[in-house]
Write a protein that holds these residues in place. Structure first.
Motif, short mmCIF file in Angstrom:
data_model
loop_
_atom_site.label_atom_id
_atom_site.label_comp_id
_atom_site.label_asym_id
_atom_site.label_seq_id
_atom_site.Cartn_x
_atom_site.Cartn_y
_atom_site.Cartn_z
N GLU A 204 117.01 13.42 66.62
CA GLU A 204 116.07 14.06 67.55
C GLU A 204 115.97 15.56 67.27
O GLU A 204 114.88 16.13 67.26
CB GLU A 204 116.51 13.83 69.00
CG GLU A 204 116.26 12.43 69.51
CD GLU A 204 114.79 12.09 69.57
OE1 GLU A 204 114.14 12.35 70.60
OE2 GLU A 204 114.26 11.58 68.56
N LEU A 205 117.11 16.18 67.02
CA LEU A 205 117.10 17.61 66.72
C LEU A 205 116.34 17.90 65.43
O LEU A 205 115.59 18.87 65.34
CB LEU A 205 118.53 18.14 66.62
CG LEU A 205 119.32 18.19 67.92
CD1 LEU A 205 120.79 18.54 67.64
CD2 LEU A 205 118.72 19.18 68.91
N ALA A 206 116.53 17.05 64.42
CA ALA A 206 115.83 17.25 63.15
C ALA A 206 114.33 17.23 63.36
O ALA A 206 113.60 18.05 62.77
CB ALA A 206 116.25 16.17 62.15
N TYR A 207 113.85 16.33 64.20
CA TYR A 207 112.41 16.28 64.46
C TYR A 207 111.95 17.57 65.14
O TYR A 207 110.95 18.18 64.73
CB TYR A 207 112.06 15.06 65.32
CG TYR A 207 110.57 14.92 65.48
CD1 TYR A 207 109.80 14.33 64.49
CD2 TYR A 207 109.92 15.45 66.60
CE1 TYR A 207 108.42 14.24 64.61
CE2 TYR A 207 108.54 15.37 66.72
CZ TYR A 207 107.79 14.76 65.73
OH TYR A 207 106.43 14.69 65.84
N ALA A 208 112.68 17.99 66.17
CA ALA A 208 112.29 19.21 66.90
C ALA A 208 112.32 20.42 65.98
O ALA A 208 111.38 21.23 65.97
CB ALA A 208 113.22 19.43 68.09
N TYR A 209 113.37 20.57 65.17
CA TYR A 209 113.47 21.75 64.30
C TYR A 209 112.37 21.76 63.24
O TYR A 209 111.88 22.83 62.86
CB TYR A 209 114.86 21.85 63.67
CG TYR A 209 115.87 22.45 64.61
CD1 TYR A 209 115.74 23.78 65.02
CD2 TYR A 209 116.92 21.70 65.12
CE1 TYR A 209 116.65 24.35 65.90
CE2 TYR A 209 117.84 22.25 66.01
CZ TYR A 209 117.69 23.58 66.40
OH TYR A 209 118.59 24.13 67.28
N SER A 210 111.98 20.60 62.75
CA SER A 210 110.89 20.58 61.77
C SER A 210 109.60 21.13 62.40
O SER A 210 108.87 21.89 61.75
CB SER A 210 110.68 19.16 61.23
OG SER A 210 110.14 18.30 62.22
N GLN A 211 109.35 20.78 63.65
CA GLN A 211 108.15 21.27 64.33
C GLN A 211 108.25 22.78 64.59
O GLN A 211 107.27 23.52 64.46
CB GLN A 211 107.93 20.52 65.65
CG GLN A 211 107.85 19.01 65.51
CD GLN A 211 106.86 18.56 64.45
OE1 GLN A 211 105.68 18.93 64.49
NE2 GLN A 211 107.32 17.78 63.49
N MET A 212 109.44 23.22 64.95
CA MET A 212 109.65 24.65 65.23
C MET A 212 109.47 25.50 63.97
O MET A 212 109.00 26.63 64.03
CB MET A 212 111.06 24.84 65.83
CG MET A 212 111.17 24.26 67.24
SD MET A 212 112.87 23.75 67.70
CE MET A 212 113.70 25.31 67.76
N LEU A 213 109.83 24.92 62.82
CA LEU A 213 109.65 25.62 61.55
C LEU A 213 108.18 25.66 61.12
O LEU A 213 107.70 26.67 60.62
CB LEU A 213 110.46 24.92 60.45
CG LEU A 213 111.96 25.18 60.43
CD1 LEU A 213 112.69 24.08 59.67
CD2 LEU A 213 112.27 26.55 59.81
#
Length: 284
Positions: free
Chosen positions: A174-183
Motif C-alpha cells: 500500500e505504501l509503495a502505491y502511495a509513494y509512487s503517486q506522491m513522486l
C-alpha cells in the motif's frame, strides 16, 4: 523524468521500485543501494549510495529529477547526518523534488521516541532545503505480525503491552502505491501525509488473523516493563527497546491518527482484512 529510490535493496525501497516500473516503465527508474548487487534483480539501473557518503550520492543523483529518500535504519543520532548527506547531494545535483518516508509516532514519552525525533528533524531539514518535497508518515506495517505468525500460533496468543490502544496499520504494498503517486504528481508537493489504514485494537487484529488463517489466537496484554524485558531478551537492547516503544505508543494512542492515504494515493486504503488475505495469497 528520472526518479531515484534509495535503499532499493530493502523491502520498502524494492516495493516502490516495482510499483514505479508499473507506472512509468523501467527506463526512468534508478535504484540506489549501498550494495548494488543486492538490487540487481529489480531490472532497473542501479547506482551505489551509502548514506554515510555524500560523495557517493553526488554521483548517484546525477540526472535525477525526483528522489525517494527511504529513512535509514541506523541509530537515531546517526540518521540525521546520513539523511543530510543525501539532501545536500540532491541540492548539488539540482534534484527538483524529495519524497521522504517518515513515521507516525510520539516525539516524547516512549522508547521509540528518539527514532521519531530523528525523523522529524529530517522532515525539517527537507522543508528547509528549498526543494519541492512530500513527506509520508508511515503507519505500522502489518507484515512483521504475519511473519511472526508461527510464534503466535505456538503460543496461542498475541502478547504485547498495547492494551486497548488502536493502531492504523498499513503494508509495504500500500505504501509503495502511495509513494509512487506522491513522486509522479506535483499536486502533492509540499504536503505531509499520514499513510495509515483503519485503526484497530490488538484484539481485533487477532480476530482478523484468525479469520484468514483459521487460527485461534487471543490477545494477551502485559505491562510495558514486562514486554520490554521480553523483547530485549529475545532481540537485544536496541531492537527490543524499539519494538517495546512501538507498542507502548499504540497503548498511548499515538498510532490512532486521521489517515491522508486517499489524498496521497488517489484511492482508499485497503482494509486490514484485504492486506492479510493478500499476504497469505503471496506467502502461503
Amino acid at each position: 523524468m528520472k526518479i531515484a529510490i534509495t535503499s532499493a535493496s530493502g523491502q520498502l525501497g524494492a516495493a516502490i521500485v516495482k510499483q514505479l516500473i508499473k507506472e512509468m516503465g523501467s527506463k526512468n527508474v534508478i535504484a540506489i543501494a549501498r550494495t548494488p548487487e543486492n538490487a540487481a534483480h529489480l531490472g532497473v539501473e542501479v547506482r551505489k549510495g551509502d548514506y554515510n557518503s555524500q560523495e557517493q550520492f553526488d554521483d548517484a543523483l546525477k540526472g535525477v529529477d525526483a528522489l525517494l529518500l527511504v529513512s535509514g535504519m541506523d541509530a537515531p543520532d546517526k540518521r540525521i547526518g546520513q539523511h543530510r548527506n543525501v539532501i545536500e547531494a540532491a541540492k548539488v545535483n539540482d534534484v527538483q523534488k524529495i519524497v521522504y518516508t517518515s513515521i507516525i509516532g510520539a516525539e516524547e514519552g516512549t522508547a521509540f521516541s528518539p527514532i521519531v525525533q530523528s525523523n522529524r528533524q529530517t522532515e525539517e531539514d527537507i522543508r528547509n532545503s528549498e526543494l519541492q518535497y512530500v513527506i509520508g508518515r508511515n503507519g505500522i506495517y502489518i507484515e512483521p505480525d504475519l511473519e511472526y505468525l508461527d510464534n503466535y500460533t505456538k503460543e496461542g496468543e498475541i502478547r504485547n503491552c498495547a492494551g486497548e490502544g488502536k493502531c492504523g496499520y498499513t503494508s509495504r504494498e500500500e505504501l509503495a502505491y502511495a509513494y509512487s503517486q506522491m513522486l509522479l504528481h506535483d499536486k502533492h508537493n509540499n504536503q505531509t501525509y499520514n499513510l495509515v489504514g483503519e485503526s484497530i485494537t490488538q484484539a481485533e487484529l487477532a480476530d482478523l488473523i484468525n479469520q484468514v488463517y483459521g487460527t485461534s489466537l487471543k490477545f494477551h496484554n502485559i505491562s510495558t516493563e514486562d514486554y520490554l524485558n521480553e523483547r530485549v531478551q529475545e532481540l537485544g537492547d536496541f531492537i527490543g527497546t524499539v519494538i517495546a516503544g512501538i507498542y507502548e505508543g499504540i497503548k498511548n494512542g499515538v498510532n490512532d491518527v486521521p489517515s491522508d492515504f486517499k489524498k496521497a494515493a488517489g484511492r482508499p486504503h485497503k482494509s486490514l482484512l484485504e492486506m492479510i488475505e493478500n499476504y497469505k495469497n503471496h506467502n502461503g
